[in-house]
Design an enzyme around this catalytic site. Structure first.
Site, PDB file in Angstrom:
ATOM      1  N   ASP A   1     -11.669  10.702  -2.571  1.00 29.36           N
ATOM      2  CA  ASP A   1     -12.051  10.051  -1.322  1.00 29.36           C
ATOM      3  C   ASP A   1     -13.564   9.978  -1.122  1.00 29.36           C
ATOM      4  O   ASP A   1     -14.330  10.724  -1.717  1.00 29.36           O
ATOM      5  CB  ASP A   1     -11.479  10.834  -0.137  1.00 29.36           C
ATOM      6  CG  ASP A   1     -12.193  12.171   0.046  1.00 29.36           C
ATOM      7  OD1 ASP A   1     -12.207  12.974  -0.906  1.00 29.36           O
ATOM      8  OD2 ASP A   1     -12.780  12.394   1.125  1.00 29.36           O
TER       9      ASP A   1
ATOM     10  N   GLY B   1      -7.254  15.843  -2.945  1.00 34.21           N
ATOM     11  CA  GLY B   1      -7.639  14.926  -4.024  1.00 34.21           C
ATOM     12  C   GLY B   1      -6.694  14.853  -5.209  1.00 34.21           C
ATOM     13  O   GLY B   1      -6.570  13.813  -5.842  1.00 34.21           O
TER      14      GLY B   1
ATOM     15  N   ASP C   1     -16.665  19.152 -10.756  1.00 34.15           N
ATOM     16  CA  ASP C   1     -18.041  18.661 -10.630  1.00 34.15           C
ATOM     17  C   ASP C   1     -18.963  19.871 -10.824  1.00 34.15           C
ATOM     18  O   ASP C   1     -19.252  20.255 -11.946  1.00 34.15           O
ATOM     19  CB  ASP C   1     -18.126  18.003  -9.240  1.00 34.15           C
ATOM     20  CG  ASP C   1     -19.478  17.432  -8.895  1.00 34.15           C
ATOM     21  OD1 ASP C   1     -20.211  17.026  -9.798  1.00 34.15           O
ATOM     22  OD2 ASP C   1     -19.798  17.370  -7.694  1.00 34.15           O
TER      23      ASP C   1
ATOM     24  N   ILE D   1     -17.396   8.858  -7.475  1.00 31.29           N
ATOM     25  CA  ILE D   1     -16.254   7.959  -7.642  1.00 31.29           C
ATOM     26  C   ILE D   1     -15.223   8.166  -6.529  1.00 31.29           C
ATOM     27  O   ILE D   1     -15.207   9.211  -5.880  1.00 31.29           O
ATOM     28  CB  ILE D   1     -15.582   8.162  -9.016  1.00 31.29           C
ATOM     29  CG1 ILE D   1     -15.143   9.624  -9.176  1.00 31.29           C
ATOM     30  CG2 ILE D   1     -16.499   7.767 -10.147  1.00 31.29           C
ATOM     31  CD1 ILE D   1     -14.163   9.827 -10.277  1.00 31.29           C
TER      32      ILE D   1
HETATM   33  P1  IMP Z   1     -16.811  21.092  -7.349  1.00 32.20           P
HETATM   34  O1  IMP Z   1     -16.410  22.291  -6.522  1.00 32.20           O
HETATM   35  O2  IMP Z   1     -18.242  20.742  -7.173  1.00 32.20           O
HETATM   36  O3  IMP Z   1     -16.403  21.201  -8.804  1.00 32.20           O
HETATM   37  O4  IMP Z   1     -16.106  19.838  -6.740  1.00 32.20           O
HETATM   38  C1  IMP Z   1     -14.779  19.762  -6.671  1.00 32.20           C
HETATM   39  C2  IMP Z   1     -14.294  18.864  -5.553  1.00 32.20           C
HETATM   40  O5  IMP Z   1     -15.295  18.022  -4.984  1.00 32.20           O
HETATM   41  C3  IMP Z   1     -13.274  17.950  -6.148  1.00 32.20           C
HETATM   42  O6  IMP Z   1     -12.004  18.563  -6.158  1.00 32.20           O
HETATM   43  C4  IMP Z   1     -13.361  16.739  -5.246  1.00 32.20           C
HETATM   44  O7  IMP Z   1     -12.521  16.937  -4.133  1.00 32.20           O
HETATM   45  C5  IMP Z   1     -14.796  16.701  -4.815  1.00 32.20           C
HETATM   46  N1  IMP Z   1     -15.581  15.759  -5.664  1.00 32.20           N
HETATM   47  C6  IMP Z   1     -16.412  16.050  -6.686  1.00 32.20           C
HETATM   48  N2  IMP Z   1     -16.938  14.940  -7.228  1.00 32.20           N
HETATM   49  C7  IMP Z   1     -16.407  13.904  -6.543  1.00 32.20           C
HETATM   50  C8  IMP Z   1     -16.547  12.456  -6.644  1.00 32.20           C
HETATM   51  O8  IMP Z   1     -17.270  11.886  -7.470  1.00 32.20           O
HETATM   52  N3  IMP Z   1     -15.831  11.739  -5.737  1.00 32.20           N
HETATM   53  C9  IMP Z   1     -15.014  12.301  -4.805  1.00 32.20           C
HETATM   54  N4  IMP Z   1     -14.849  13.618  -4.683  1.00 32.20           N
HETATM   55  C10 IMP Z   1     -15.549  14.418  -5.538  1.00 32.20           C
HETATM   56 MG    MG Z   2     -10.503  18.443  -4.826  1.00 32.52          MG
END
Ligand code: IMP
Ligand code: MG
Length: 184
Positions: free
Chosen positions: A168, A53, A112, A162
């Site tokens: 993606d 990403g 996120d 998003i």
């Molecule tokens: P986390 O571990 O929940 O903080 O999420 C991190 C990863 O989830 C990011 O690096 C993204 O690859 C994916 N991600 C989180 N939110 C989104 C979104 O809204 N769209 C697409 N990918 C997301």
């Molecule tokens: Mg990521």
């Protein structure tokens, strides 16, 4: 007419135009250039891009950063479709030699739940990294409740799904210059 894209079963509408993304990256890069100006060729920080990403964000940052740095990438996965699985996997195990005693700048596309950044920070600490800095193109502050400090966040967004600019939906939609949001 409003710009829309369809990826498999979902339609997305324009959310952040490229001009705004670039402006936000300009600002983050300017802050980083100031903060990292004392680094020299003999102790460059390692810029560590999380695949897939963050590739587009990392490329835009690289164009703007003026201090010496090394560039590395690592593949992490946690999302399936539009939901986080909560389990973060490192698909390319990083080598200890690359991080021992080094200052690292982690480049994330979006923070996120923060599971990814927490896992990655622990991993880098285990590998002997010295200081760990984090930059993220996007942050969902309503969701992020972890303690890891996010040093350089380009943009904060509401808790919406998003795509675009590297992000993606089921591996699709990474190749747009604007960011789109799920049209529900
Ligand atoms: P986390 O571990 O929940 O903080 O999420 C991190 C990863 O989830 C990011 O690096 C993204 O690859 C994916 N991600 C989180 N939110 C989104 C979104 O809204 N769209 C697409 N990918 C997301
Ligand atoms: Mg990521």
């Amino acid at each position: 007419m409003e710009k829309k894209i369809t990826l498999q079963d979902k339609t997305f509408k324009i959310f952040i135009p490229n001009s705004e993304i670039e402006k936000a990256i300009d600002q983050v890069a300017a802050r980083m250039n100031k903060d990292f100006s004392s680094y020299t060729d003999s102790n460059p920080p390692v810029m560590l891009c999380t695949l897939n990403g963050a590739v587009m964000y990392a490329a835009e940052l690289l164009k703007r950063l003026t201090f010496p740095l090394e560039f590395k990438a690592l593949k992490l996965t946690s999302y399936q479709g539009t939901k986080s699985t909560g389990e973060v996997k490192a698909e390319l195990p990083p080598s200890i030699a690359n991080f021992k005693g080094r200052d690292v700048i982690v480049v994330e596309d979006i923070v996120d739940t923060g599971n990814t950044i927490v896992t990655l920070k622990n991993l880098l600490e285990d590998l002997g990294a010295a200081k760990i800095f984090v930059t993220a193109l996007l942050l969902k502050p309503e969701v992020y409740k972890k303690d890891v400090k996010l040093d350089y966040v380009a943009m904060s967004i509401p808790n919406r799904f998003i795509v675009g600019f590297g992000l993606d939906y089921n591996e699709l939609g990474r190749n747009t210059e604007d960011i789109y949001v799920l049209d529900s």
